[in-house]
Design an enzyme around this catalytic site. Structure first.
Site, PDB file in Angstrom:
ATOM      1  N   LYS A 179       0.862  -1.182   0.000  1.00  0.00           N
ATOM      2  CA  LYS A 179       0.000   0.000   0.000  1.00  0.00           C
ATOM      3  C   LYS A 179       0.894   1.226   0.000  1.00  0.00           C
ATOM      4  O   LYS A 179       1.503   1.559   1.008  1.00  0.00           O
ATOM      5  CB  LYS A 179      -0.928   0.059   1.206  1.00  0.00           C
ATOM      6  CG  LYS A 179      -1.916   1.223   1.107  1.00  0.00           C
ATOM      7  CD  LYS A 179      -2.363   1.808   2.444  1.00  0.00           C
ATOM      8  CE  LYS A 179      -1.430   2.844   2.949  1.00  0.00           C
ATOM      9  NZ  LYS A 179      -1.439   4.115   2.115  1.00  0.00           N
ATOM     10  N   GLU A 255      10.694   1.113   9.691  1.00  0.00           N
ATOM     11  CA  GLU A 255      11.612   2.187   9.287  1.00  0.00           C
ATOM     12  C   GLU A 255      10.877   3.489   9.560  1.00  0.00           C
ATOM     13  O   GLU A 255      10.012   3.902   8.788  1.00  0.00           O
ATOM     14  CB  GLU A 255      11.959   2.030   7.809  1.00  0.00           C
ATOM     15  CG  GLU A 255      12.743   0.783   7.482  1.00  0.00           C
ATOM     16  CD  GLU A 255      14.186   0.858   7.945  1.00  0.00           C
ATOM     17  OE1 GLU A 255      14.891  -0.146   7.836  1.00  0.00           O
ATOM     18  OE2 GLU A 255      14.597   1.943   8.407  1.00  0.00           O
ATOM     19  N   CYS A 289      13.902  10.988   5.829  1.00  0.00           N
ATOM     20  CA  CYS A 289      14.013  10.513   7.214  1.00  0.00           C
ATOM     21  C   CYS A 289      15.418  10.696   7.749  1.00  0.00           C
ATOM     22  O   CYS A 289      15.615  10.662   8.957  1.00  0.00           O
ATOM     23  CB  CYS A 289      13.635   9.047   7.279  1.00  0.00           C
ATOM     24  SG  CYS A 289      14.654   8.041   6.194  1.00  0.00           S
ATOM     25  N   GLU A 387      10.686  16.284  14.203  1.00  0.00           N
ATOM     26  CA  GLU A 387      11.188  16.082  12.840  1.00  0.00           C
ATOM     27  C   GLU A 387      10.672  17.228  11.972  1.00  0.00           C
ATOM     28  O   GLU A 387       9.482  17.383  11.789  1.00  0.00           O
ATOM     29  CB  GLU A 387      10.691  14.747  12.314  1.00  0.00           C
ATOM     30  CG  GLU A 387      11.333  14.267  11.057  1.00  0.00           C
ATOM     31  CD  GLU A 387      10.894  12.855  10.722  1.00  0.00           C
ATOM     32  OE1 GLU A 387       9.747  12.477  11.009  1.00  0.00           O
ATOM     33  OE2 GLU A 387      11.710  12.119  10.160  1.00  0.00           O
TER      34      GLU A 387
HETATM   35  N1  LIG Z   1      13.092   5.247   8.362  1.00  0.00           N
HETATM   36  C1  LIG Z   1      12.876   5.351   7.063  1.00  0.00           C
HETATM   37  O1  LIG Z   1      13.464   4.619   6.227  1.00  0.00           O
HETATM   38  C2  LIG Z   1      11.881   6.360   6.549  1.00  0.00           C
HETATM   39  C3  LIG Z   1      11.844   6.592   5.177  1.00  0.00           C
HETATM   40  C4  LIG Z   1      10.936   7.549   4.695  1.00  0.00           C
HETATM   41  C5  LIG Z   1      10.092   8.237   5.556  1.00  0.00           C
HETATM   42  N2  LIG Z   1      10.142   7.970   6.894  1.00  0.00           N
HETATM   43  C6  LIG Z   1       9.283   8.701   7.815  1.00  0.00           C
HETATM   44  O2  LIG Z   1       7.953   8.820   7.275  1.00  0.00           O
HETATM   45  C7  LIG Z   1       7.382  10.054   7.707  1.00  0.00           C
HETATM   46  C8  LIG Z   1       6.896  10.849   6.512  1.00  0.00           C
HETATM   47  O3  LIG Z   1       6.047  10.059   5.698  1.00  0.00           O
HETATM   48  P1  LIG Z   1       4.464  10.117   5.868  1.00  0.00           P
HETATM   49  O4  LIG Z   1       4.030  11.484   6.227  1.00  0.00           O
HETATM   50  O5  LIG Z   1       3.842   9.465   4.681  1.00  0.00           O
HETATM   51  O6  LIG Z   1       4.270   9.165   7.137  1.00  0.00           O
HETATM   52  P2  LIG Z   1       2.903   8.561   7.677  1.00  0.00           P
HETATM   53  O7  LIG Z   1       3.302   7.694   8.791  1.00  0.00           O
HETATM   54  O8  LIG Z   1       1.883   9.600   7.882  1.00  0.00           O
HETATM   55  O9  LIG Z   1       2.361   7.643   6.456  1.00  0.00           O
HETATM   56  C9  LIG Z   1       3.138   6.567   5.997  1.00  0.00           C
HETATM   57  C10 LIG Z   1       2.210   5.561   5.329  1.00  0.00           C
HETATM   58  O10 LIG Z   1       1.313   5.063   6.312  1.00  0.00           O
HETATM   59  C11 LIG Z   1      -0.022   5.208   5.864  1.00  0.00           C
HETATM   60  N3  LIG Z   1      -0.879   5.370   7.034  1.00  0.00           N
HETATM   61  C12 LIG Z   1      -1.085   6.481   7.768  1.00  0.00           C
HETATM   62  N4  LIG Z   1      -1.901   6.211   8.808  1.00  0.00           N
HETATM   63  C13 LIG Z   1      -2.223   4.886   8.718  1.00  0.00           C
HETATM   64  C14 LIG Z   1      -3.035   3.991   9.473  1.00  0.00           C
HETATM   65  N5  LIG Z   1      -3.698   4.387  10.550  1.00  0.00           N
HETATM   66  N6  LIG Z   1      -3.117   2.694   9.076  1.00  0.00           N
HETATM   67  C15 LIG Z   1      -2.458   2.269   7.985  1.00  0.00           C
HETATM   68  N7  LIG Z   1      -1.668   3.054   7.227  1.00  0.00           N
HETATM   69  C16 LIG Z   1      -1.570   4.352   7.587  1.00  0.00           C
HETATM   70  C17 LIG Z   1       0.016   6.394   4.935  1.00  0.00           C
HETATM   71  O11 LIG Z   1      -1.072   6.354   4.039  1.00  0.00           O
HETATM   72  C18 LIG Z   1       1.336   6.159   4.226  1.00  0.00           C
HETATM   73  O12 LIG Z   1       1.169   5.223   3.190  1.00  0.00           O
HETATM   74  C19 LIG Z   1       8.487  10.800   8.427  1.00  0.00           C
HETATM   75  O13 LIG Z   1       8.366  10.616   9.816  1.00  0.00           O
HETATM   76  C20 LIG Z   1       9.757  10.118   7.937  1.00  0.00           C
HETATM   77  O14 LIG Z   1      10.825  10.219   8.845  1.00  0.00           O
HETATM   78  C21 LIG Z   1      11.036   7.054   7.416  1.00  0.00           C
HETATM   79  O1  LIG Z   2      13.443   9.208   3.657  1.00  0.00           O
HETATM   80  C1  LIG Z   2      13.920   8.139   3.779  1.00  0.00           C
HETATM   81  C2  LIG Z   2      14.838   7.490   2.814  1.00  0.00           C
HETATM   82  O2  LIG Z   2      15.177   6.234   3.339  1.00  0.00           O
HETATM   83  C3  LIG Z   2      16.025   8.371   2.559  1.00  0.00           C
HETATM   84  S1  LIG Z   2      17.275   7.614   1.639  1.00  0.00           S
HETATM   85  O3  LIG Z   2      17.077   8.017   0.231  1.00  0.00           O
HETATM   86  O4  LIG Z   2      17.181   6.143   1.795  1.00  0.00           O
HETATM   87  O5  LIG Z   2      18.548   8.146   2.184  1.00  0.00           O
END
Ligand SMILES: NC(=O)c1ccc[n+]([C@@H]2O[C@H](COP(=O)([O-])OP(=O)(O)OC[C@H]3O[C@@H](n4cnc5c(N)ncnc54)[C@H](O)[C@@H]3O)[C@@H](O)[C@H]2O)c1
Ligand SMILES: O=C[C@H](O)CS(=O)(=O)O
Length: 486
Positions: A179, A255, A289, A387
C-alpha cells in the site's frame, strides 16, 4: 500527464492478482508544485486488500519452489525494465511528489539498485550444519521465506521505499502486498506495470491504492495469511501498526522517523561540512528521514561555519521540480508547509534567530517553503525535538565532545547522525557514543543498497539493504535428525 512517453506506465487503479482494478469511486492525485490534478484513481479498500492477500497466498508457494536462480533472473529483468523506463518513472515521480527531476532520476536508480542487490543475494541463502551433541544426531539449519508480506510506505520516496522492501521479499521467496501513500500512488503502480511486463507471476506482487489507509492497514496487519509486515513512515503511525501486528505475532520491520544531528567539530574541514550539510539538509526539500534536523557546531567555528552555510543557502534554486536546475521543490501538502512554519515560529518565539531565508517567488503557486537558517536554537525547542521535514537548518552551538554527545542523543529518535572531524580518535569516540543506527562521517549522504539502512529507539527496527536485509524475510528452521547411529 505531460512528458510521459510510455503512456501504459500510467495506471489508475490497484494491481491485484495480475488484474488492474477499476471502481466508480475515485480519488485525485495532485501536483504539489501547482495544485493541478494529475489523475483520478480507483479507490480500493478492505475487500480489495483481502483479495490481494489471498492472491499473494496462492502465488507464494510456487514462487518459493522456483530455483533461486530463476527468481534472481526475473528480478534482474525487473531491474533492467526500471532503468529502461527511468526517464518516465522519474518524470511521473516528480509530478506527483515534487522533488527535482535530478533527484527523481536518482531515486529510480536507487530503488533499482536494491532489486539488483537482492537478485544477487537470492542465490546465497545458505543454511548450516551444526556439530551434534551426540553420535545419534545430525543438526541442520535451513532458511525459508516467511510467506506473504504486507507493506505500507510513505510519499517522500514513492518508488524506492516500496522497492527497497519488495526486492528482498521476492528474492527470499515471499509474496508481496503493497500500500503506497495515497498522495503518490502512480510511481508504485508504474513499477507494478513493469513487474507484469517482465513476467512476475500473477498474485506475487500486488499494489493496493486508496485513501482508506486505516482499513487497508487493518488487513495488512491483521490478516492471518500475512506473516510479515514491513512499514516505512512516521513513528506515530508505526507505533499504531506495530500494536495491530501484535495480535497475530507477525514478523515486523519498522523504518520510522528521524531527528538527525549534524555535528561539526572545531577541527572539521568547514567547506566539506557545509557541502555535506547542504546535501543532507535540503535533499527532497528536507523531506527525508535521514535529513539533518539539528546542526551542532563547536563554538570556536560556529560563526565561520554559519557564514559559509548562509552563502551556500543563497545559491539554492527554488521552484517546480520539472524545471532543469531546480534544487528545492515544494513540500507535499499545504499542511506540511504549515507544520514547518509553526515549528519556526515557535522556536523564534523561544529565542532562536532567523539568520537567513531565501525569498519565495510570488509566481510559485504550490506548497513551497522558504529554505532558511536559524541560529541560537536550543535543543529543547520544538524545531530541535520534532522532525522538521522541511528546508530549515537549525544551528545549535556547543562546547566539547561531552556536550556534543549529550545534545545529539537527547532525542527519542535514533536513525541517522552525521559527524565532521579530522581527528580519528575523536571520530571513533563520538561514533561509538552516538545512539543511532547509521553515522555519516565526513559524509552527508550515506544510503546505498550495500549498507544496512535502519535505526534504533523510536526510529524502529530491522535493516533494509546489505547482507543483513534478506534475514528480515526469512525464517530459520532447525532440523534434528535422530537415530543416525543405527
Ligand atoms: N526510516 C525510514 O526509512 C523512513 C523513510 C521515509 C520516511 N520515513 C518517515 O515517514 C514520515 C513521513 O512520511 P508520511 O508522512 O507518509 O508518514 P505517515 O506515517 O503519515 O504515512 C506513511 C504511510 O502510512 C499510511 N498510514 C497512515 N496512517 C495509517 C493507518 N492508521 N493505518 C495504515 N496506514 C496508515 C500512509 O497512508 C502512508 O502510506 C516521516 O516521519 C519520515 O521520517 C522514514
Ligand atoms: O526518507 C527516507 C529514505 O530512506 C532516505 S534515503 O534516500 O534512503 O537516504
Amino acid at each position: 500527464m505531460q512528458g510521459i512517453q510510455d503512456r501504459a506506465l500510467i495506471r489508475t487503479g490497484s494491481f491485484i492478482d495480475g488484474q488492474w482494478h477499476q471502481a466508480p469511486q475515485t480519488f485525485t492525485v495532485t501536483n504539489p508544485a501547482n495544485g493541478e490534478a494529475l489523475a483520478e484513481l480507483a479507490q480500493a479498500g478492505r475487500a480489495e486488500t483481502e483479495q490481494a492477500v489471498e492472491a499473494a497466498y496462492r502465488a507464494q508457494k510456487a514462487w518459493a519452489a522456483k530455483p533461486a536462480a530463476e527468481r534472481a533472473r526475473l528480478l534482474m529483468a525487473w531491474h533492467d525494465a526500471m532503468l529502461a523506463a527511468q526517464e518516465d518513472l522519474a518524470g511521473m515521480l516528480t509530478l506527483e511528489q515534487g522533488k527535482p527531476l535530478a533527484e527523481a532520476r536518482g531515486e529510480i536508480a536507487y530503488g533499482a539498485s536494491y532489486v539488483k542487490w537482492f537478485a544477487e543475494e537470492a542465490v546465497r541463502v545458505y543454511g548450516d550444519t551444526i556439530p551434534a551433541p551426540s553420535a545419534d544426531k545430525r543438526l541442520l539449519v535451513v532458511k525459508q521465506p516467511v510467506g506473504v508480506v504486507g507493506s505500507i510506505t510513505p510519499w517522500n520516496f514513492p518508488n524506492a521505499m516500496m522497492v527497497r522492501k519488495a526486492a528482498p521479499a521476492l528474492a527470499a521467496g515471499c509474496a508481496f502486498v503493497a500500500k503506497p501513500a495515497s498522495e503518490t500512488p502512480l510511481s508504485a503502480l508504474a513499477v507494478a506495470e513493469l513487474a507484469q511486463r517482465v513476467g512476475l507471476p500473477d498474485g506475487l506482487f500486488n499494489v493496493v491504492v486508496g485513501t482508506d489507509s486505516q482499513a487497508i492497514g487493518e488487513v495488512l496487519t491483521g490478516h492471518p495469511k500475512i506473516r510479515k509486515f514491513s512499514f516505512t513512515g512516521s513513528t506515530g503511525v508505526g507505533r499504531r501498526l506495530l500494536a495491530q501486528c501484535a495480535e497475530g505475532i507477525k514478523r515486523t520491520s519498522m523504518e520510522l522517523g528521524g531527528n538527525a544531528p549534524f555535528i561539526v567539530m572545531a577541527d572539521a574541514d568547514l567547506d566539506a561540512a557545509v557541502a555535506g550539510l547542504m546535501a543532507s539538509k535540503f535533499r527532497n526539500a528536507g523531506q527525508t528521514c535521514v535529513c539533518t534536523n539539528r546542526v551542532l557546531v563547536e563554538r570556536p567555528v560556529y560563526q565561520a561555519f554559519t557564514d559559509k552555510l548562509v552563502a551556500a543557502l543563497e545559491q539554492l534554486t527554488l521552484g517546480d521540480g520539472t524545471q532543469e536546475g531546480v534544487q528545492v521543490g515544494p513540500l507535499i501538502t499545504a499542511k506540511a508547509v504549515a507544520k514547518v512554519e509553526q515549528l519556526v515560529a515557535d522556536s523564534l518565539a523561544q529565542g532562536a534567530q532567523l539568520r537567513a531565508s531565501l525569498p519565495l517567488p510570488s509566481s510559485l503557486a504550490g506548497h513551497f517553503c522558504a529554505p532558511r537558517v536559524l541560529t541560537e536554537v536550543g535543543n529543547a525547542m520544538p524545531i530541535a525535538q520534532e522532525e522538521i521535514f522541511g528546508p530549515v537548518a537549525a544551528l545549535i552551538p556547543f562546547e566539547g565532545e561531552a556536550e556534543a554527545i549529550a545534545l545529539a542523543n537527547d532525542s527519542e529518535y535514533g536513525l541517522a547522525a552525521y559527524l565532521y572531524s579530522r581527528d580519528i580518535g575523536q571520530v571513533f569516540r563520538l561514533s561509538e557514543a552516538l545512539e543511532y543506527g547509521m553515522v555519516g562521517i565526513n559524509e552527508g549522504i550515506l544510503s546505498n543498497a550495500a549498507a544496512p539502512f535502519g535505526g534504533v529507539k523510536a526510529s524502529g527496527h530491522g535493516r533494509e539493504g546489505s547482507k543483513y536485509g534478506l534475514d528480515d524475510y526469512l525464517d530459520i528452521k532447525y532440523l534434528c535428525l535422530g537415530g543416525m547411529d543405527k
